[in-house]
Design a protein around this motif. Structure first.
Motif, short mmCIF file in Angstrom:
data_model
loop_
_atom_site.label_atom_id
_atom_site.label_comp_id
_atom_site.label_asym_id
_atom_site.label_seq_id
_atom_site.Cartn_x
_atom_site.Cartn_y
_atom_site.Cartn_z
N GLY A 6 16.60 3.14 3.73
CA GLY A 6 15.76 4.53 3.54
C GLY A 6 15.97 4.94 2.18
N SER A 7 17.02 4.24 1.10
CA SER A 7 17.15 4.49 -0.19
C SER A 7 15.90 4.46 -0.89
N VAL A 8 15.88 5.26 -2.02
CA VAL A 8 14.68 5.04 -2.98
C VAL A 8 15.17 4.02 -3.79
N LEU A 9 14.12 2.67 -3.58
CA LEU A 9 14.75 1.54 -4.45
C LEU A 9 13.84 1.47 -5.78
N PRO A 10 14.42 0.85 -6.72
CA PRO A 10 13.83 0.52 -7.88
C PRO A 10 13.25 -0.73 -7.64
N HIS A 35 10.88 3.10 0.19
CA HIS A 35 10.58 4.01 -0.63
C HIS A 35 10.92 3.46 -2.03
N THR A 36 9.96 3.74 -3.10
CA THR A 36 10.08 3.30 -4.31
C THR A 36 9.44 4.43 -5.12
N ILE A 37 9.65 4.05 -6.48
CA ILE A 37 8.99 4.84 -7.62
C ILE A 37 7.75 4.06 -8.09
N LEU A 38 6.65 4.37 -7.75
CA LEU A 38 5.32 3.52 -8.07
C LEU A 38 5.18 3.73 -9.52
N ARG A 39 5.39 4.71 -10.25
CA ARG A 39 5.22 4.97 -11.56
C ARG A 39 5.86 3.99 -12.49
N ALA A 40 7.27 3.65 -12.12
CA ALA A 40 8.04 2.76 -12.97
C ALA A 40 7.54 1.28 -12.71
N GLY A 41 7.04 0.84 -11.34
CA GLY A 41 6.51 -0.45 -11.47
C GLY A 41 5.25 -0.61 -12.17
N ILE A 94 19.91 8.94 9.73
CA ILE A 94 18.57 8.30 10.64
C ILE A 94 17.45 9.20 10.40
N TRP A 95 16.40 8.91 10.01
CA TRP A 95 15.35 9.78 10.06
C TRP A 95 13.99 9.21 10.24
N ASP A 96 12.83 9.90 10.80
CA ASP A 96 11.32 9.18 10.48
C ASP A 96 10.72 10.37 9.77
N LEU A 97 9.35 9.91 9.65
CA LEU A 97 8.46 10.76 8.98
C LEU A 97 7.68 11.96 9.96
N ASN A 98 8.38 12.02 11.10
CA ASN A 98 7.97 13.15 12.06
C ASN A 98 8.92 14.39 11.83
N GLN A 114 0.59 -1.35 -0.05
CA GLN A 114 0.08 0.00 0.00
C GLN A 114 0.84 1.39 0.14
N TYR A 115 0.38 2.20 -0.72
CA TYR A 115 1.15 3.40 -0.97
C TYR A 115 0.62 4.25 0.34
N ILE A 116 1.51 4.71 1.27
CA ILE A 116 0.96 5.19 2.47
C ILE A 116 1.41 6.77 2.58
N ALA A 117 2.42 7.26 2.21
CA ALA A 117 3.05 8.64 2.34
C ALA A 117 4.02 8.95 1.48
N ASN A 118 4.14 10.23 1.18
CA ASN A 118 5.09 10.64 0.56
C ASN A 118 6.51 11.29 1.61
N ASP A 119 7.77 11.06 1.34
CA ASP A 119 8.59 11.38 2.28
C ASP A 119 9.35 12.52 1.84
N ILE A 120 9.32 13.82 2.43
CA ILE A 120 9.96 15.04 1.89
C ILE A 120 11.54 15.02 2.15
N GLU A 121 11.94 14.14 3.05
CA GLU A 121 13.30 13.87 3.69
C GLU A 121 14.02 13.17 2.37
N GLN A 122 13.25 12.43 1.46
CA GLN A 122 13.96 11.31 0.69
C GLN A 122 13.31 11.75 -0.75
N LEU A 123 13.80 12.89 -1.27
CA LEU A 123 13.17 13.35 -2.81
C LEU A 123 11.57 13.31 -2.87
N ASN A 124 10.98 13.44 -1.90
CA ASN A 124 9.41 13.42 -1.93
C ASN A 124 8.99 12.18 -2.49
#
Length: 263
Positions: free
Chosen positions: A146-150, A69-75, A122-126, A27-37
């Motif tokens: 926490g990397s943006v993963l393919p 974190h991933t790129i939904l559009r690519a999948g 290290i970070w959280d979504l807060n 499930q897509y649950i959030a966008n992370d501004i700390e990791q390229l949105n």
């Protein structure tokens, strides 16, 4: 011809059909501004038969295997996953406790190589964040890569329980496979090549190729010519991507041992 517009919204649930054997959902649950949105997803552990008709309440009520974190559009564009529904239940309470982390040998602020174990971010979504630090012992078993993963990495994690890419994060955290996951690795050095087949954490087959010949070990025949089937757990090694091989490659080494050997 116009390109079809891809629309995703927080709460969307996606299906991944794994090797034509079973279905998994995330499930897509959030966008992370700390990791390229980038898009944050939660992947559910349960596997479903291929004829399963998605029930949103049932799916999101299951155990979460991991966050990423991933790129939904690519999948979506490559037919790796597809939308099956949407629900407002995004596990917000649990999400607030999720901690992400990345590390590496390059520290951008000083433009020099550093010890990855001293270079965690290290970070959280807060909005809480720590940079250039050691990974605290208290979160070694819970921190999420926490990397943006393919999508290839997401599929690996669903299939095996871990990422097969070379990741410095695994110097501090353990690469723990699912209990039923088959992992195949190859280790090369100047004297020999070792092929290993693990089920979960445990080695079940091993082929050792050296100038003195070949040795084949298994749980049924764990000793031969002074060699013993590997006892170290899968998670105790720092594997790099080049270590991982396919079942086909392992079987070539295993069955090319002796045409008369029926092990």
């Amino acid at each position: 011809m116009a390109t079809k517009r891809i629309v995703t919204k927080i709460g969307n649930v996606f299906c991944v059909e794994m090797d034509g054997k079973y279905k998994c959902f995330f499930q897509y649950i959030a966008n992370d501004i700390e990791q390229l949105n980038s898009s944050v997803i939660r992947v559910f552990r349960k596997r479903y038969p291929m004829d399963y008709k998605p029930d949103m309440d049932e799916i999101v009520g299951c155990e979460v295997a991991f966050y990423a974190h991933t790129i939904l559009r690519a999948g979506i564009a490559n037919g790796i996953w597809y939308k099956v529904g949407k629900t407002s239940d995004i596990g917000q309470k649990e999400l607030e406790d999720v901690i992400f982390g990345t590390t590496g040998k390059i520290r951008s602020d000083v433009q020099e190589d550093v010890d990855p174990r001293e270079n965690w971010r290290i970070w959280d979504l807060n909005g809480n964040e720590l940079r250039h630090t050691r990974l605290p012992e208290s979160i070694k078993n819970t921190v999420e890569e926490g990397s943006v993963l393919p999508y290839q990495c997401i599929l690996d994690r669903i299939r095996y329980g871990y990422y097969t890419w070379t990741m410095w994060e695994y110097l501090d955290i353990k690469r723990i496979p699912w209990e039923d996951a088959d992992s195949f690795v190859k280790i090369e050095n100047e004297c020999q090549v070792t092929y290993l087949h693990f089920i979960g954490e445990n080695a079940v087959r091993e082929v050792i190729v050296s100038p003195n010949g070949k040795i084949k070990l298994s749980t049924r025949y764990p000793e031969e010519a002074g060699h013993h089937l590997r006892k170290a757990k899968f998670s105790e090694s720092f594997w790099i991507h080049d270590n991982f091989i396919s079942k086909v490659d392992f079987d070539k080494a295993w069955y090319n041992y002796d045409a008369l050997d029926k092990r």
